[in-house]
Each structure stands twice: as C-alpha cells, then as structure tokens.
Write a protein that holds these residues in place. Structure first.
Motif, PDB file in Angstrom:
ATOM      1  N   PHE A  93      37.104  36.959  41.538  1.00  0.00           N
ATOM      2  CA  PHE A  93      38.246  37.607  41.503  1.00  0.00           C
ATOM      3  C   PHE A  93      39.437  37.082  42.355  1.00  0.00           C
ATOM      4  CE2 PHE A  93      35.305  40.739  40.774  1.00  0.00           C
ATOM      5  CZ  PHE A  93      35.736  41.489  39.661  1.00  0.00           C
ATOM      6  N   ASP A  94      40.745  37.165  41.747  1.00  0.00           N
ATOM      7  CA  ASP A  94      41.757  36.427  42.384  1.00  0.00           C
ATOM      8  C   ASP A  94      42.300  37.240  43.604  1.00  0.00           C
ATOM      9  OD1 ASP A  94      44.232  34.128  41.815  1.00  0.00           O
ATOM     10  OD2 ASP A  94      45.145  36.179  42.442  1.00  0.00           O
ATOM     11  N   THR A  95      42.453  38.478  43.531  1.00  0.00           N
ATOM     12  CA  THR A  95      43.087  39.122  44.658  1.00  0.00           C
ATOM     13  C   THR A  95      42.246  40.726  44.693  1.00  0.00           C
ATOM     14  OG1 THR A  95      45.139  38.390  44.068  1.00  0.00           O
ATOM     15  CG2 THR A  95      45.179  40.213  45.416  1.00  0.00           C
ATOM     16  N   LEU A  96      42.113  40.958  46.111  1.00  0.00           N
ATOM     17  CA  LEU A  96      41.787  42.235  46.439  1.00  0.00           C
ATOM     18  C   LEU A  96      42.872  43.220  46.709  1.00  0.00           C
ATOM     19  CD1 LEU A  96      39.543  44.204  47.103  1.00  0.00           C
ATOM     20  CD2 LEU A  96      39.506  43.201  49.647  1.00  0.00           C
ATOM     21  N   TRP A  97      43.067  44.305  45.645  1.00  0.00           N
ATOM     22  CA  TRP A  97      44.263  45.116  46.083  1.00  0.00           C
ATOM     23  C   TRP A  97      43.357  46.454  46.365  1.00  0.00           C
ATOM     24  CZ3 TRP A  97      49.267  44.982  43.900  1.00  0.00           C
ATOM     25  CH2 TRP A  97      49.627  43.701  43.357  1.00  0.00           C
ATOM     26  N   ILE A  98      44.245  47.089  47.690  1.00  0.00           N
ATOM     27  CA  ILE A  98      43.749  48.357  48.218  1.00  0.00           C
ATOM     28  C   ILE A  98      44.883  49.151  48.255  1.00  0.00           C
ATOM     29  CG2 ILE A  98      42.726  49.255  50.301  1.00  0.00           C
ATOM     30  CD1 ILE A  98      41.169  46.926  50.837  1.00  0.00           C
ATOM     31  N   ASP A 142      38.070  33.534  52.958  1.00  0.00           N
ATOM     32  CA  ASP A 142      38.964  32.449  53.091  1.00  0.00           C
ATOM     33  C   ASP A 142      40.205  32.035  52.115  1.00  0.00           C
ATOM     34  OD1 ASP A 142      37.531  31.384  55.326  1.00  0.00           O
ATOM     35  OD2 ASP A 142      36.060  30.972  53.885  1.00  0.00           O
ATOM     36  N   ARG A 143      39.700  32.468  50.773  1.00  0.00           N
ATOM     37  CA  ARG A 143      40.738  32.251  49.747  1.00  0.00           C
ATOM     38  C   ARG A 143      41.271  33.367  48.988  1.00  0.00           C
ATOM     39  NH1 ARG A 143      35.905  29.955  49.011  1.00  0.00           N
ATOM     40  NH2 ARG A 143      35.591  31.528  47.334  1.00  0.00           N
ATOM     41  N   LEU A 144      40.335  34.519  49.067  1.00  0.00           N
ATOM     42  CA  LEU A 144      40.792  35.610  48.252  1.00  0.00           C
ATOM     43  C   LEU A 144      42.176  36.167  48.757  1.00  0.00           C
ATOM     44  CD1 LEU A 144      39.562  37.989  46.556  1.00  0.00           C
ATOM     45  CD2 LEU A 144      38.964  39.216  48.691  1.00  0.00           C
ATOM     46  N   ARG A 145      43.100  36.547  47.702  1.00  0.00           N
ATOM     47  CA  ARG A 145      44.326  37.091  48.115  1.00  0.00           C
ATOM     48  C   ARG A 145      44.261  38.471  48.449  1.00  0.00           C
ATOM     49  NH1 ARG A 145      48.409  33.243  46.626  1.00  0.00           N
ATOM     50  NH2 ARG A 145      47.699  31.526  45.221  1.00  0.00           N
ATOM     51  N   LEU A 146      45.230  39.023  49.033  1.00  0.00           N
ATOM     52  CA  LEU A 146      45.169  40.427  49.449  1.00  0.00           C
ATOM     53  C   LEU A 146      46.432  41.090  49.090  1.00  0.00           C
ATOM     54  CD1 LEU A 146      44.249  39.151  53.135  1.00  0.00           C
ATOM     55  CD2 LEU A 146      42.588  40.165  51.265  1.00  0.00           C
ATOM     56  N   ALA A 147      46.295  42.523  48.654  1.00  0.00           N
ATOM     57  CA  ALA A 147      47.534  43.214  48.179  1.00  0.00           C
ATOM     58  C   ALA A 147      47.295  44.716  48.503  1.00  0.00           C
ATOM     59  CB  ALA A 147      47.809  42.779  46.646  1.00  0.00           C
ATOM     60  N   ASP A 149      50.639  33.902  53.617  1.00  0.00           N
ATOM     61  CA  ASP A 149      50.145  32.937  52.503  1.00  0.00           C
ATOM     62  C   ASP A 149      49.391  33.698  51.584  1.00  0.00           C
ATOM     63  OD1 ASP A 149      48.143  32.631  54.317  1.00  0.00           O
ATOM     64  OD2 ASP A 149      47.800  30.607  53.488  1.00  0.00           O
ATOM     65  N   ARG A 150      48.588  34.571  51.782  1.00  0.00           N
ATOM     66  CA  ARG A 150      47.542  35.239  51.034  1.00  0.00           C
ATOM     67  C   ARG A 150      48.233  36.719  50.693  1.00  0.00           C
ATOM     68  NH1 ARG A 150      41.738  35.548  52.536  1.00  0.00           N
ATOM     69  NH2 ARG A 150      41.931  35.171  54.833  1.00  0.00           N
ATOM     70  N   LEU A 151      49.268  37.437  51.280  1.00  0.00           N
ATOM     71  CA  LEU A 151      49.530  38.709  51.147  1.00  0.00           C
ATOM     72  C   LEU A 151      50.529  38.920  49.835  1.00  0.00           C
ATOM     73  CD1 LEU A 151      49.180  41.402  52.317  1.00  0.00           C
ATOM     74  CD2 LEU A 151      51.189  40.829  54.032  1.00  0.00           C
ATOM     75  N   THR A 152      50.397  39.835  49.421  1.00  0.00           N
ATOM     76  CA  THR A 152      51.298  40.639  48.586  1.00  0.00           C
ATOM     77  C   THR A 152      51.345  42.117  48.913  1.00  0.00           C
ATOM     78  OG1 THR A 152      50.715  39.265  46.367  1.00  0.00           O
ATOM     79  CG2 THR A 152      51.912  41.299  46.165  1.00  0.00           C
ATOM     80  N   LEU A 153      52.620  42.578  49.300  1.00  0.00           N
ATOM     81  CA  LEU A 153      52.831  43.822  49.534  1.00  0.00           C
ATOM     82  C   LEU A 153      53.323  44.507  48.500  1.00  0.00           C
ATOM     83  CD1 LEU A 153      54.588  44.048  53.169  1.00  0.00           C
ATOM     84  CD2 LEU A 153      52.079  45.058  52.332  1.00  0.00           C
ATOM     85  N   GLY A 154      52.668  45.515  47.543  1.00  0.00           N
ATOM     86  CA  GLY A 154      52.999  46.281  46.737  1.00  0.00           C
ATOM     87  C   GLY A 154      53.669  47.619  47.244  1.00  0.00           C
TER      88      GLY A 154
END
Length: 258
Positions: free
Chosen positions: A31-36, A56-61, A87-92
């Motif tokens: 999976f590309d990103t883990l959204w919580i 290590d690679r999983l994007r986080l959102a 560098d891995r974070l997206t703030l929704g």
C-alpha cells in the motif's frame, strides 16, 4: 489487485499500540499510504507517529483532522513535538461540523500549516467551493462517499483548475460478509446527516453505491476508482476492531505489484 495508487485507511480509535502492529504489514503488502482518521477518541497524529517508527517507506496521512476541533497551530505543534517525518506526511484537514465560516477556517488552516513547514496538505471536501479551495491553496483534495463516475468528474474539474493537484478518494470497504453489518450501519449513519444526504441526492445515488461491499467487488471497484482519481484509499471495515482482523483485511486487499 491493481496497478494504480492504492492506500489503506484505519480508524483513529484503534490507537498507537494496534497501529504499531498493523503498519509494517501495510507497508509489506505494497500500500502507498496509511491514512488514519482523527476522532475525539483517536489521535491520528499519535497513531501516525507510532507507524513512522516501525516503517521505512510507507507514507502517512490524516483523513481528516477537523480544524474546528483541532486548530491548525495546535496540529502543527503536535507534528513538531512528535517529530513526524515531513517527507512522508500528508495532513488531511476538514472544516469540521461547524458550518459558519467553514471556507475561511480551512483557508487559514492551510496557510498556518504551510507556514509551519508542513509541505503537503489535502482538504477533505464535499462541495464545489471547498474542493476548489483544496485545489487552489493546498496540495490536493480528499473526496469521500462518492461513486467512481462522480469521482472522475470531480477530479477532472479540479485538474482543470490546478493540473498538479492530487485527488484522493476515500472508499469504505468490507471484504468479508461478517463486516457488512458494520458497513451498513456506518453507511446509514452518514446518509442520515443532512449535508451528506443532500450530496447523495445531488449525485443521484444511494449511499451504499459509494462503498465496496464484498471481496468479489474489489477488483472491479479498484479499477474504476483508480481510473477516476490519483489515489484510492480503502477505508477498512472489519467484523471487529482487532489487530488480527485488520491484518487479514490488508493481506486480502493488497494491491498487485506495480
């Protein structure tokens, strides 16, 4: 099961301990990103910090933090205190339940987060004005409770406004029969909210039409959604909130190697 960008969404109420066990499986599954999602009983940022420590690679959102309940400066301060990897974070973020001043509140929040050094912000949006705000001021938009045809139409309109904007779509997904009762309950709950009910009516769909209800639907639904938007987030609905149930979901819904 697809070659598009496929991510996974979890409930914030699971908490950091459970996320610590689930996140490495999500990363290994491709999976590309883990959204919580962020709820009064579940701090998405704390859960993402736990995920960051074991991947290590999983994007986080976050999907999404309501800024009427958690102001942007408080969000930025927590991001810094938790040392989340930018560098891995997206703030929704979303406007929350308070309707008055919703657009201004989100615009201000995007500005505050950018000024605080958060490079990637997505706006959760139902209506066209909020979607446009996300496309013009943030890095993208998170769509929710929309069928593939509507997701495609909205994504195309937003890409005309801002070609580089990122359009993600959140899709409630149950892949085993035992989870369907919970999915039905959540679907009915959202359909009872006036703003969502009005949106379903505008689109001419039943709320259930915006969900994936069985593993036999998954491949076709993923193909439709990944063709419509830049990213599809499978919001996992499982029979019960155990680590084992989520790990089984991850393994069965894992995207095919790209």
């Amino acid at each position: 099961m697809t070659r598009g960008i496929v991510s996974l969404g979890l409930a914030g109420s699971l908490g950091p301990d459970a996320v610590t066990q689930i996140a490495p499986v999500v990363e290994s599954a491709g999976f590309d990103t883990l959204w919580i999602n962020d709820t009064p009983d579940g701090d998405a940022l704390a859960a993402l910090a736990a995920a960051a420590r074991v991947t290590d690679r999983l994007r986080l959102a976050t999907g999404v933090v309501p800024v009427d309940r958690r102001p942007a400066d408080a969000i930025a301060a927590e991001v810094a205190s938790l040392d989340l990897p930018l560098d891995r974070l997206t703030l929704g973020i979303g406007s929350g339940m308070a309707k008055q001043g919703a657009l201004a509140r989100v615009r201000d929040a995007v500005s505050v987060l950018h000024d605080a050094g958060v490079p990637r912000v997505l706006v959760g949006a139902l209506g066209p004005k909020m979607r446009r705000t996300g496309a013009e001021l943030a890095e993208g938009v998170l769509l929710n409770w929309v069928p593939p045809v509507e997701a495609r139409a909205q994504a195309e309109a937003l890409h005309e406004i801002a070609p580089a904007t990122h359009i993600a779509v959140y899709v409630r997904t149950a892949i085993v029969p035992a989870a369907r009762e919970r999915l039905d309950a959540e679907t009915a709950r959202y359909a009872s909210f006036p703003n969502y009910a009005a949106n379903f009516e505008r689109m001419g769909v039943d709320a259930a039409d915006t969900t994936i209800r069985d593993v036999t639907e998954l491949a076709d639904a993923l193909e439709a959604y990944t063709a419509a938007a830049d990213e599809v987030v499978l919001r996992a609905i499982v029979p019960e909130d155990t680590v084992e149930a989520y790990v089984e979901f991850v393994r069965r819904a894992a995207p095919a190697p790209g």
